[in-house]
Each structure stands twice: as structure tokens, then as C-alpha cells.
Design an enzyme around this catalytic site. Structure first.
Site, PDB file in Angstrom:
ATOM      1  CE  LYS A  58      19.119   7.254  30.475  1.00  0.00           C
ATOM      2  NZ  LYS A  58      20.031   5.941  30.522  1.00  0.00           N
ATOM      3  NE  ARG A 379      45.230  44.287  31.266  1.00  0.00           N
ATOM      4  CZ  ARG A 379      45.978  43.492  30.721  1.00  0.00           C
ATOM      5  NH1 ARG A 379      46.954  42.888  31.582  1.00  0.00           N
ATOM      6  NH2 ARG A 379      45.846  42.781  29.819  1.00  0.00           N
ATOM      7  CG  HIS A 761      45.098  28.729  32.220  1.00  0.00           C
ATOM      8  ND1 HIS A 761      46.027  28.980  33.562  1.00  0.00           N
ATOM      9  CD2 HIS A 761      45.295  29.654  31.536  1.00  0.00           C
ATOM     10  CE1 HIS A 761      46.753  29.968  33.267  1.00  0.00           C
ATOM     11  NE2 HIS A 761      46.464  30.420  32.220  1.00  0.00           N
ATOM     12  CB  SER A 790      44.910  35.060  50.203  1.00  0.00           C
ATOM     13  OG  SER A 790      45.590  36.263  50.811  1.00  0.00           O
TER      14      SER A 790
END
Length: 1102
Positions: A58, A379, A761, A790
């Protein structure tokens, strides 16, 4: 990431090695792995049972339901296995949405059995404990085991007994199999705990009269426990999900990540895609991926990844060049886009990380232009303006189109620009510079008094002016009021009187907390002390506004707690290895009611134990894997909120009316920015952390906010993975939560990917449909929460809800009050280029500041690559030149011949006397070196100067000798106590042969040899000695090797460089004498009387 899937072979290997049970586990280690490269003859030698047993084959590639997909070959002989593999090995297969090649197969013995002998068992972890599922019918047709199976939950820190298993799980199992199964399941559970599994499923588990057989197995382990389980795990490889290839670049970044305190992640989704990302922050990286997919870019999204945790310039360069290398391998007809995005950093120096990216862009500027790459940058955070400036500059100098935006632009707006959904502004507005917090916004030079109320929309209460009485050390009155009894947690975690202890020598974070305290007009610093077990008790200097103050640092937590009974918060910067022990220790002190754990990568089993203890003691844990939290006007944890410019820009120095809870630390700072621009500001914000089991949950904090009068609306930023958001839905439906809740779960893109993606995370991974961000957003919307379409629209929804609350009088915005000014630290002002200061030192030979040590402009790796040797290094450090090979060899020969000249010479004698007096190596060596001068060893410089001066002035050798005699001076470098013209010094002879063979010119040496002919004609021992020879030969070398001008060569002689050769060489001998005396255990030296001539003073002897 913590829970990682392992191959079936690895899982079975662990089970066979380490399970402890009375049940007879059969076919131990009877498995063989097969790939396209397998040598079948060798395989048969290593596994002879392949020739005698019936077999099962398998794929072992994390594929579920292989039997139903027809991917298992059963009851075959070896030839049958090989025939079966011809139709499967390296063939493309579709499993669900994922397409992939079948590459790795597992061959095992076939186990004849009946359906009645098949069972199902599964163990998996949750926040409260570990669930054991058992069903008496296993196999391919097991069906919905969640609905069918018997289950037993083993609480954290509890043990599983055979009696529990028999009574609760084995009710439908035949009596003759109960004992075997009970023993096996208990052994399996203990294995699961000991090896830090998070999921372990066996289906079917076959039990026959002969024993127990593990047929199919699936498992995940907690990869963060590597430092605990390394001895048992060995070197583990985690296979990628089926349908996604394992790329060497992913392995390279994973290796960088493992060697770094920062976080570096990379997953390749579609290497031919045109949309590439390089995002800072675990939460932000998910938001950018969501937005790309929302705008129709899912099929062109090439990668998922993130860098965070303040990576160095070199680490960022390595990460960036890997991505640039990947994206410039294949052209795309539409060109490509690179999105360099991120939230507002809390502590990462944006300019420093951007330097690494800029280096990579410069290195790849050719391929980037060739592949028509356009770069979009957004940023914020410490020194971000300088970072954006540098990024804009590299665009202009290289000709690569780079569009640069700061915090004035919504975080994901650049995605719409990159994908052509919104226009690119020509001159985007820029926020104030990082340095602007130096300036007081008001015309008054005074520091304004604190007039802000406890809530931004409430009248002042007496508690704000008069400290409340405390009945329990360190616990605020409002916290006690809500706790009621032991085990209940406080509603109010922080106030203007909160005092904390910081675990770890995090001076930058502590100074940031004190600066925040000062702009919030607190009466006293919020940090009472620090704990650092690696030093003794001492004081550490910090600033309180303009004034310097001292904070105590303790070696032991017990001393800190005893001396600071007012402390009720612990902020732990302990490493992932020591965070558990330090947190458990802190929880023994009743004064502590809140603990923030910053460390990422704590094993989940340890986190669950901490949560259980905290729940029992009524302690709130924030974290692990968090930046912390902030309560404007009152208290901030560590680096939360970033530097003072962001604190002021986001109005975090005074409370607003909006409270938020987030998983991500970086996204919490983005929420500070969004909320400050759309409402009257933040009342309190907490980042609970990105792990699967945060110490406190969304609901814990939402309920606190619901019960806090000053909070008028709540914002929740959830994410894919876990089911905590459903508790908020339940709370809204049941009326427990009545305040407006704006909520958005990030990670909506996960359902669009063909294969499973583990986001930044550890907890950001859906294990079932209900854990997807899409499902949770819909459930929240249905429950009555305000859910945007959104993340792009999150700010608009927050503004709409806030405006409604203002309109109906729920929120009454207060008048703005300017905060006090705080002077900028000197080091940060210098970093920003705001000040200049003359350096105390200048150096031009070495630079250790970068990732690699540099000698006179040459990286240390090049020094070894070029095999420069000690002579080459000396050339770089002393003469700042890369000397010819023969010059390097000559230097090394000089060091060798001057290394030692026996114990009788003054330097060696002094070293020996000092060593025998019991002094250390440094003292003894120094004692010997101090004797070097004109009379001993220091003749190299003097000889070089005398001979050079005579030769350069045109004196004949005879004239030089006569002049020195007339002046009554010795000729340095001439004369030897033992050697003579008839008994030559072989050291000089060796050097002379080398110099004559390799030097291009030996004018000064020839002149010195002519002088020697004159002096030896008068006395045979007046030879050119080794000091003199090295001195004059070195002048020839400096003047003729081509690396120096005549003035430079003469300067090296003048400043004493040549004596350095003797000092360096003879140091080796002195050290040898020191070690020799110690090894021989020689006692204190006393000079014998008979070797001393004792005489009376001259005036007495007459």
C-alpha cells in the site's frame, strides 16, 4: 507548527520499539519500504520474510481510505507485489482535490482474519484531555466512528487504567479478548503520552488467538517536543501532504528555522504560479493568502510562507533569495508579482530585515527584470520608514518596479493593486516619522496632567483618584470582586496600579513598558523587578521619562515575590525549554493572577498542564506564542503595541471604547491601527497566541469585555482551526453577550487549496469541516455577529458599528488630551540616523558586526576557501593586504624559527620562574614578553632601520661599519653568543635559501651580508643573526612584493611591525615553557646562593 503527520512506517516503528503491554504484538518490524529506486535483490536480503509470506502492499503517503480507493494490494506473493506495483508506482492519482504521484509504498505480511477480529481504536488530544475512541467493528467499512464508537476522556495529568478501558470501552467485545485489548489500549495510551503523539489511529486493529496485529495506522506527533523526545524519535522526516511535492527549498528554510530564534516558513503551492508572497507574521501571512484567493488568485498563488520574530539581516537575505530564486526559474506570459507584506511589527526592526531583502533583490535584479516581476511592499513597525525608503531606492537604482506603502495604507490593499483590482496611487500619503514622538504635539512645554478617565466613554469613578484597599496581596479590588472564590478568574486583569515581574533579561521590552507607563501618566513604573537565574542579584538601569532609575534583578523567583508582594502579573520571556518550569513555579504564589507566556514552541502536553493548574488556581494565562496584550492608559505586556511612535499613532496612551481579542501578535497591532482610525480607540486588546491550546480562549476575554462597563463594542479576529468561535455564537444566542461583536476568522483560503496547508500558527489547521474559517464566519453571521465579507472590509464594518453606537448615545467620544513627551534613547536615535557622534575608536582591519567575520575586507569563509594560512591572515590583519603566497610562507617560516631558543634566554627564564611561582598562563607569558627589547629579541625593527638608513643614504658597507664604531653604537642584528661564521645558525641558512629562491629582489639583504663579511673578518661570531636577517629580509619583502608603496613599506618599519613577528613567534615558545613546568610539577624557583656574588657596597669595601 506543532502537530505534524508522520508516515505509517515511522508510527509503527515507534509502536514496535516502545509499547509496553502484556498483549503479544505480532509482526514487529516486519515491513519494507519501496520506492522507484529500490534494489529488490538487496531488499530480499534485508527482509527474507518477503520470500516466504503472503503480503500486503500500500502507498505510505498520508492518504486516507486507501482501501476504498483501491490502493491496497492484498494476499500477494512477492512476484504479485512487484506486478501490482508496476501499475501503481510513480503513477498519478487523484485523492479528493489533490493530484499526486504514488512514490512510497509499504510491504507487510498479510494477516488472515475474520471480520469479527477487526477493531477500531483512536486517541486524540483536546484542550481538556485525551479522548480514546474504540469500536468493536473496524476495517474499511467502519463508517462514522464519531457517532458509533465508545469514548473515554482521560483528563490532563490523569492516567488510564485497564479497568476503565474494560468498563467503558469494551462493553461489546467478547470476554476472551477483553484482557488482551485492555492491556494493549493502556500500553498504546502510555506510548501516545510518552512520545508526545497528538493523534494516533489504528484501523483495523486485529486480535486473533495468536496476538495483536496493527494493520493500518495514522499518526501525528507534537514536533515541538523534539528536544524532549530526540533520543527516541531520532532524526525524523515529516512527509508532505499527498498532492504536494517535498521541495529541497522547503527543507532548506525549515533548517534555517530550526537554527534560528526567529520563525521562517515556506510551503510551495504552485511553483509555476505568477503570484508570490514574502509576508512578515504568522497571522498576516494567512490574511494575505485569503485576500489573494478572494480576488481570484488561488490558481496562481505560488507559495505560502512567513518570516517573523525579528530575523537577522542574513536570515532575511537567505529567505528572500530562496523565494527570488524559485520565482525566476520559469517565465509567465503575464509577468509575475511579489507581495512583500506584513502587519505593523511589535519589535522587529523593519529597516534591518528589509536590508536583507534589498540585498537579495540586488543579487537577482537581472532575473527579476527578465521575468517582468513587479513588487508591492506594505509594512509598519519600528523604523519602518527607513525600511520603505531603502526599498523604494532599490527600485529606482535597479529599474525594477517597486511600489511602497506604509501604515497609512490598509494592510491588504496592495493585493488588489498587484492583481489589478484597484489603482496604484502615484504618491501615497505617509504617516509621521518614527522620530516624531520626540516632539510635544501641544504648544506647552509642560507634561500634561493625567485627566483621562478609566473608560474613554464613562465618567470618572472614585477608584481612579483613590487607590482601593486590597484584601489579598497584589490583587486589585475589582479583580477580587469578580473572583468571589478560589478558582474564579478576574474580570479586570490590568489597572493603572498593576505591578509586574518580568522573567528574563529583556531590557528593551522593559524599557518599552516604562516608556508606555510614562506616556500614560502612571505614577509608578509597572515593572517592579526582573528575574534572571543566570546572574546574581543586582540592579539594572532604566529610564523613567528623563530620569534614570534602578530596577532590581533577582536570581530566584522566590526572593522577587517575597520582596514585591504588590506584584500580581508575571511576564515570562523564558525559552520554550524553561517556560513550563518557570510558569509552574510562579503559580505557587497566591499574589499572581495573570501570567503572560511569550515563548513559541512549548509542547502542547506541557501547555495543557499549565492551563489545568491555572484554572484550578484562578489564574489567567495569556499565551504561549504571543506578544501579550495592552490596556491603553494602564498597562502593556512586553513589546505589545510596538515602539512609542505606534503607541502614539494608535492612541494607545489613553483608553477608547473598543476591546479586541486576536490570536496573532502582529495582527493585534494591525487591529490597534484599524481601530484607532475608525473609532475612538482601544480599551483593551489581547493576543491569546497562535498555539492550538492557548492559555486563555476567545470566550474568556469576550466575557470579560462583556462584563466591563467601559467597553462598548468587541472585535474578534479568529482563524482557521479549533472551535472556540462557536462558543461566541452560543453566547450571542443565549444573551450572555449583548454588546456588538465584530468578528472575522482568517484562513478562508484553506478550503480552496487542493492539499492541506499548515499556516504559520500551530493551531491554524482545520481537522474537520466545522473548523474551517468559512464555516465559522457563516456561523458567527447567523448568530448575529457583524461579519465582513473579507478582511479588506473589516475596518469599514468596525466604523459602521461604532458610528451607530455614537449616534444612539452609547459612546460619547472624549476630548483628546496630548500625552507627555518621552526622550528617545540614544541607541535608537542613532539607528534612525537622527544624531551623529564621533567614534571613540576607529578600526580598519576587522569587522565582526555582520553575519560573517571580515578580515581587512575578506570574509572568513574566503580566508579558508583560499587556504591563506596563518601567514595570509597576518598579512590581512597587520598589513591590510593580501600578500603573495611566497610572502605568506616567509612569515610562517619566521614564526617557526623564532618560536623558541631554549630556557636560558631572559624571556623563557622569566616565564619559567613565574610559572613555578604558581602564576597563571597569562601572567607567566606577560612576564616573559616584558623582557623583549633592544638587548633581547627586539632587534628586528632596529636592524631594519639601521641597515635601511645606511643603504638608502648610499653608504658603502665599510663606511657604515666605521661610522657605527665611531659613534660607539652596536650594529643591531649583528653578533651571536654561540654561533659564528664557522658554526652557522641553521635558522638563518634556511631563511636565506628561501628568500634567495622566491624574493624578486634582495638588495637590503645583500647589503647586510656584505656588512657581515666585514664584521666576521674582525671576529667570527659577528654574524648576521636571525633577528637581523628577518629585519632586512622583511624590508626587501615590503618594498618589492608589489603590495606597498615605498612610503607605506617604510611606515611599517617605523611603527614597529617587524618586532611583532618575534613577539608572536616567541609567545609560542613561552607558552610551551609554561605548560612544560606545570606538567613537570616544578616547585617554587629559588636562585642558588653559589650562583650569586655577594659584595659589599663600594664605599665600605675600600
Amino acid at each position: 507548527m506543532s502537530a505534524k503527520a508522520i508516515s505509517e512506517q515511522t508510527g509503527k516503528e515507534f509502536l514496535y520499539k516502545y509499547i509496553c503491554t502484556s498483549a503479544a504484538v505480532k509482526n514487529r518490524f516486519h515491513y519494507a519500504s519501496v520506492t522507484a529506486e529500490t534494489d529488490w535483490n538487496l531488499l530480499k536480503q534485508e527482509h527474507p520474510w518477503l520470500l516466504t509470506e503472503r503480503l500486503v502492499v500500500k502507498p505510505d503517503q498520508l492518504i486516507k481510505r486507501r482501501g476504498k480507493l483501491g490502493l491496497v494490494g492484498i494476499n500477494l506473493d512477492l512476484q504479485g507485489v512487484q506486478e501490482w506495483l508496476k501499475t501503481h508506482l510513480m503513477k498519478e492519482t487523484t485523492v479528493g482535490k489533490a493530484k499526486g504521484l504514488l512514490k512510497n509504498f509499504l510491504i507487510e505480511p498479510f494477516v488472515p482474519h475474520t471480520q469479527e477480529e477487526e477493531f477500531y481504536v483512536c486517541i486524540y488530544a483536546t484542550r481538556e484531555g485525551d479522548h480514546v475512541l474504540f469500536h468493536h467493528e473496524g476495517g474499511v467499512e467502519v463508517g462514522d466512528v464519531d457517532a458509533k464508537a465508545q469514548r473515554l476522556m482521560v483528563a490532563v495529568d490523569n492516567k488510564l487504567s485497564e479497568h476503565q478501558v474494560t468498563e467503558q470501552l469494551l462493553t461489546q467485545v467478547p470476554d476472551d479478548k477483553k484482557q488482551v485489548l485492555a492491556s494493549f489500549i493502556v500500553g498504546l495510551f502510555n506510548l501516545y503520552e510518552d512520545l508526545y503523539f497528538t493523534y494516533l489511529e489504528i484501523n483495523p486493529l486485529v486480535v486473533t488467538q495468536n496476538g495483536v496485529y496493527i494493520l493500518d495506522m495514522a499518526a501525528k506527533i507534537d514536533a515541538t517536543a523534539d528536544y524532549i523526545c530526540k533520543a527516541k524519535w531520532g532524526d525524523l522526516e515529516f512527509p508532505p501532504p499527498f498532492g504536494r511535492e517535498a521541495y529541497p527549498e522547503e527543507a532548506y528554510i525549515a533548517d534555517l528555522d530550526a537554527k534560528s530564534g526567529a520563525s521562517l516558513k515556506l510551503t510551495l503551492l504552485n511553483p509555476r504560479g505568477r503570484i508570490w508572497t514574502m509576508v512578515a507574521g504568522g497571522g498576516a501571512s494567512v490574511v494575505y493568502s485569503d485576500t489573494i484567493c478572494d480576488l481570484g488568485g488561488v490558481d496562481e498563488l505560488a507559495n505560502y510562507g512567513e518570516y517573523s520574530g525579528a530575523p537577522s539581516e542574513q536570515q532575511t537575505y537567505d529567505y528572500a533569495k530562496t523565494i527570488l530564486s524559485l520565482m525566476t526559474r520559469e517565465k509567465h506570459v503575464q509577468g509575475k508579482v511579489l507581495i512583500i507584506g506584513g502587519s505593523i511589527a511589535n519589535f522587529t526592526n523593519v529597516a534591518a530585515t528589509f536590508k536583507g531583502i534589498v540585498r537579495a533583490i540586488k543579487d537577482y535584479q537581472g532575473p527579476l527584470k527578465e521575468h517582468e516581476v513587479t513588487i508591492f511592499v506594505r509594512r509598519g513597525g519600528p523604523n519602518y520608514q527607513e525600511g520603505l525608503r531603502v526599498m523604494g531606492e532599490v527600485g529606482k537604482t535597479t529599474g525594477i518596479p517597486i511600489h511602497v506603502f506604509g501604515t497609512e495604507t490598509h494592510m491588504t490593499a496592495i493585493v488588489g493593486m498587484a492583481l489589478g483590482h484597484r489603482p496604484i496611487p502615484n504618491q501615497p500619503p505617509m504617516d509621521a516619522h518614527t522620530a516624531n514622538f520626540l516632539l510635544n504635539a501641544s504648544n506647552s512645554g509642560m507634561t500634561p496632567a493625567t485627566t483621562r478617565t478609566a473608560s474613554f466613554s464613562e465618567p470618572r469613578t472614585p477608584n481612579d483618584t483613590t487607590p482601593a484597599k486590597k484584601s489579598k496581596a497584589g490583587l486589585p479590588a475589582e479583580a477580587q470582586a469578580s473572583s468571589g472564590c478560589s478558582g474564579a478568574k478576574a474580570t479586570t486583569l490590568f489597572s493603572k496600579r498593576t505591578k509586574s515581574i518580568v522573567w528574563g533579561m529583556q531590557t528593551r521590552a522593559v524599557q518599552g513598558m516604562l516608556d508606555f507607563d510614562y506616556v500614560c501618566s502612571r505614577d509608578e513604573p509597572s515593572v517592579a523587578a526582573m528575574v534572571y537565574p543566570f546572574t546574581g542579584d543586582h540592579k539594572q538601569k532604566f529610564y523613567w521619562g528623563h530620569k534614570e532609575i534602578l530596577l532590581p534583578v533577582y536570581k530566584n523567583m522566590a526572593d522577587a515575590m517575597k520582596k514585591h508582594s504588590e506584584v500580581d502579573v508575571l511576564i515570562s520571556f523564558a525559552s520554550l525549554r524553561s517556560a513550563f518550569d518557570s510558569t509552574v513555579e510562579a503559580m505557587q504564589y497566591s499574589q499572581i493572577h495573570t501570567i503572560a507566556i511569550i515563548a513559541e514552541g512549548i509542547p502542547e502536553a506541557q501547555t495543557r498542564k499549565m492551563i489545568k493548574m491555572a484554572d484550578e488556581k484562578g489564574i489567567t494565562i495569556i499565551g504561549p506564542a504571543t506578544v501579550g496584550g495592552i490596556k491603553p492608559g494602564c498597562f502593556k505586556i512586553g513589546n505589545t503595541g510596538g515602539m512609542l511612535d505606534n503607541i502614539l499613532a494608535s492612541k494607545l496612551y489613553r483608553p477608547g471604547s473598543v476591546a479586541y481579542v486576536s490570536r496573532s501578535g502582529g495582527m493585534s497591532n494591525e487591529l490597534n491601527n484599524i481601530i484607532s482610525r475608525t473609532t475612538d480607540g482601544v480599551y483593551e486588546g489581547v493576543a491569546i497566541g497562535g498555539d492550538r491550546y492557548p492559555g486563555s480562549t476567545f470566550m474568556d476575554h469576550v466575557l470579560r469585555y462583556q462584563d466591563t462597563p467601559g467597553i462598548k463594542m468587541i472585535v474578534v479576529l479568529g482563524e482557521v482551526g479549533g472551535t472556540e468561535e462557536y462558543k461566541i455564537c452560543q453566547g450571542i444566542r443565549e444573551g450572555r453577550i449583548t454588546k456588538p461583536v465584530v468578528c472575522w476568522c482568517i484562513g478562508t483560503c484553506a478550503t480552496m487549496f487542493a492539499s492541506e496547508v499548515q499556516f504559520g500558527h500551530a493551531g491554524a489547521c482545520a481537522n474537520q469541516a466545522s473548523e474551517t474559517a468559512v464555516a465559522k464566519n457563516q456561523a458567527l453571521r447567523d448568530a448575529g455577529a457583524f461579519v465582513p465579507k473579507s478582511f479588506d472590509e473589516l475596518g469599514n464594518v468596525i466604523r459602521t458599528v461604532y458610528d451607530d453606537l455614537v449616534a444612539n448615545g452609547t459612546i460619547i467620544p472624549a476630548q483628546e488630551v496630548p500625552p507627555p513627551t518621552v526622550p528617545m534613547d540614544y541607541s535608537w536615535a542613532r539607528e534612525l540616523g537622527l544624531i551623529r557622534k564621533p567614534a571613540s575608536f576607529m578600526t580598519s582591519i576587522c569587522d565582526e558586526r555582520g553575519q560573517e567575520l571580515i578580515y581587512a575586507g575578506m570574509p572568513i569563509t574566503e580566508v579558508f576557501k583560499e587556504e591563506m594560512g596563518l601567514g595570509g591572515v597576518l598579512g590581512l590583519l597587520w598589513f591590510q593586504r593580501r600578500l603573495p603566497r611566497y610572502a605568506c610562507q616567509f612569515i610562517e617560516m619566521c614564526l617557526m624559527v623564532t618560536a623558541d631558543h631554549g630556557p636560558a634566554v631572559s624571556g623563557a627564564h622569566n616565564t619559567i620562574v613565574c610559572a613555578r611561582a604558581g602564576k597563571d598562563l597569562i601572567s607567566s607569558l606577560t612576564s616573559g614578553l616584558l623582557t623583549i627589547g633592544d638587548r633581547f629579541g627586539g632587534a628586528l625593527d632596529a636592524a631594519a632601520k639601521q641597515f635601511s638608513k645606511a643603504f638608502d643614504s648610499g653608504m658603502l658597507p665599510m663606511e657604515f661599519v666605521n661610522k657605527m664604531k665611531k659613534d660607539g653604537k652596536l650594529i643591531m642584528g649583528i653578533g651571536h653568543r654561540v654561533k659564528s661564521i664557522n658554526n652557522p645558525d641553521m635558522r638563518v641558512q634556511i631563511l636565506k635559501d628561501f628568500v634567495k629562491q622566491h624574493f624578486t629582489s634582495t638588495q637590503l639583504l645583500d647589503y647586510a651580508l656584505d656588512v657581515e663579511k666585514i664584521t666576521t673578518s674582525k671576529k667570527p661570531n659577528l654574524i648576521l643573526n636571525v633577528d637581523g636577517f628577518i629585519g632586512v629580509a622583511f624590508v626587501d619583502l615590503l618594498r618589492t612584493c608589489g603590495g606597498f608603496t615605498r612610503d607605506e613599506a617604510d611606515e611599517f618599519v617605523e611603527i614597529g611591525a617587524l618586532n611583532g613577528i618575534f613577539v608572536l613567534g616567541r609567545s609560542m615558545g613561552f607558552i610551551g615553557h609554561y605548560l612544560d613546568q606545570k606538567r613537570l610539577k616544578q616547585g617554587l624557583y629559588r636562585h642558588p646562593w653559589d650562583d650569586i656574588s655577594y659584595v659589599l657596597p663600594e664605599h665600605m669595601s675600600m
